[in-house]
Design a protein around this motif. Structure first.
Motif, short mmCIF file in Angstrom:
data_model
loop_
_atom_site.label_atom_id
_atom_site.label_comp_id
_atom_site.label_asym_id
_atom_site.label_seq_id
_atom_site.Cartn_x
_atom_site.Cartn_y
_atom_site.Cartn_z
N TYR A 4 32.90 41.25 37.16
CA TYR A 4 33.28 42.09 38.29
C TYR A 4 34.30 41.39 39.18
O TYR A 4 35.27 42.01 39.62
CB TYR A 4 32.04 42.47 39.11
N GLN A 5 34.10 40.11 39.45
CA GLN A 5 35.03 39.37 40.31
C GLN A 5 36.42 39.30 39.70
O GLN A 5 37.42 39.31 40.41
CB GLN A 5 34.51 37.97 40.60
N LYS A 6 36.50 39.23 38.38
CA LYS A 6 37.81 39.19 37.71
C LYS A 6 38.56 40.50 37.89
O LYS A 6 39.78 40.53 37.80
CB LYS A 6 37.63 38.88 36.23
N ARG A 7 37.84 41.61 38.13
CA ARG A 7 38.48 42.91 38.31
C ARG A 7 39.12 43.03 39.69
O ARG A 7 39.99 43.87 39.89
CB ARG A 7 37.45 44.02 38.12
N ILE A 8 38.68 42.22 40.66
CA ILE A 8 39.25 42.27 42.00
C ILE A 8 40.53 41.45 42.00
O ILE A 8 40.55 40.31 41.55
CB ILE A 8 38.25 41.70 43.04
N SER A 9 41.59 42.02 42.52
CA SER A 9 42.87 41.32 42.48
C SER A 9 42.86 40.09 43.38
O SER A 9 42.14 40.03 44.37
CB SER A 9 44.00 42.26 42.91
N GLY A 10 43.65 39.11 43.03
CA GLY A 10 43.73 37.85 43.77
C GLY A 10 44.06 38.04 45.24
O GLY A 10 43.37 37.48 46.11
#
Length: 92
Positions: A4-10
């Motif tokens: 899930y965290q990888k889906r949130i943009s930097g």
């Protein structure tokens, strides 16, 4: 969670200052028929505490100089030392 965290943009993730890990709640606790305290009971407790504060501060007349102290949150160091003295058991 990592997926899930990888889906949130930097750039968006950089704007999030607080990260809190929340432990899992057991199903039994969520599905229990046990009722918590009613709003009326909580209100009565809060009103009783506020009444004690009004009596303690006597609408600000309890201080040497006139202050706008109406509740505990308004107290400064001097008022805390005057009204919140610890007894011997509290000092240990």
């Amino acid at each position: 969670m990592t997926k899930y965290q990888k889906r949130i943009s930097g750039p968006l993730l950089d704007r999030i200052d607080i990260h809190i890990e929340v432990p899992r709640v057991d199903y039994e606790k969520l599905s229990s028929d046990r009722l918590g305290e009613t709003s009326a009971a909580i209100r009565a407790r809060v009103e009783a505490a506020r009444q004690r504060q009004r009596e303690r501060f006597d609408d600000g007349r309890a201080f040497d100089a006139p202050l706008q102290v109406m509740c505990n949150a308004d107290m400064r160091v001097g008022e805390i030392r005057k009204f919140c003295k610890l007894d011997e058991a509290g000092r240990v």
